[in-house]
Scaffold this active site. Sequence first.
Site, PDB file in Angstrom:
ATOM      1  CE1 TYR A 130       5.388 -53.275 -45.129  1.00  0.00           C
ATOM      2  CE2 TYR A 130       5.190 -51.036 -45.946  1.00  0.00           C
ATOM      3  CZ  TYR A 130       4.748 -52.344 -45.914  1.00  0.00           C
ATOM      4  OH  TYR A 130       3.668 -52.714 -46.679  1.00  0.00           O
ATOM      5  CB  SER A 131       8.358 -52.908 -47.998  1.00  0.00           C
ATOM      6  OG  SER A 131       8.188 -53.384 -49.308  1.00  0.00           O
TER       7      SER A 131
END
Length: 288
Positions: A130-131
């Site tokens: 994520y990210s």
Amino acid sequence: MKFLCLPGAYGSAKNFQVQLGPLAEELERRGLCTFTYSQGTHEVDPPQGWEDYFGARPLYRFLDTRQGDTFETLRRLRHVPHSMPAEDTMRMFQKAGEGEDWHQRVWREALDAVFKTLDEDPEIDGIIGYSEGAMVGASLIVEEAERAKKSGCQRRIKFAIFISGAPPLKFEGKDRIVAQLFDEAGIVIDIPTFHIFGCDDAFLSSAVALFNVCEPSKATMYDHGLGHIVPRDAENVGVLGEILQEIMPKVEEDNRRAASEQQQRKESGLSGMDKSEFAAPALLRTTS
């Protein structure tokens, strides 16, 4: 399949387990996979004004930002219109910090730490990032492929799920880190990938730039319609479960077929060799 789960900046393994919880539970319920959670090695304080946004402390980053944080420049992506091509948007920030030696060291340390986690668990064969964790995971996949070409070692990561990700970074020479953009580098990730992002994500350009460098015949995208988040609502989680129920068995079957074909080629090659090639020292080296 077992996923190594990499959280975003100012995250932690514990907090990411909560963020990813509904989707992870849905996938486990379907018998698709298991999960192990990691985190960066550098404890950090959340940015001013965001003290309560990132969840319970301690919080971590994969990148050591004590000497500065050029990667914070990417936050300006929030002010770039989505109409600009993703690659042009990323190029606006690519030169930030170029020529500063500590950036190369920081990135090398971050990747090596994740490779160490991978080495410690031989069952891991997928990544969920994520990210910032997606950027690190994508970069690991690119470097793992490079290492395999040079050494002939087996690649571990067979499938990746990127949530609100960013394009991978790659070392070029000893003193440059370069974002891999499609109009410059072409396709750099050849394994199957699933990209989850939202049309209201302020960092949408970075997620699209990551999608663009993945093999298109093996890449799937899903727009959850929200912002820079891990979707947790029942509707999105249900749809994601259905999509992955279709994708993941095919990925695993393709992997089994490829492994079988590789073994057959190996056995075929050995059967055609002269027995004199199997002197004791050579045999010992083969089986060690």
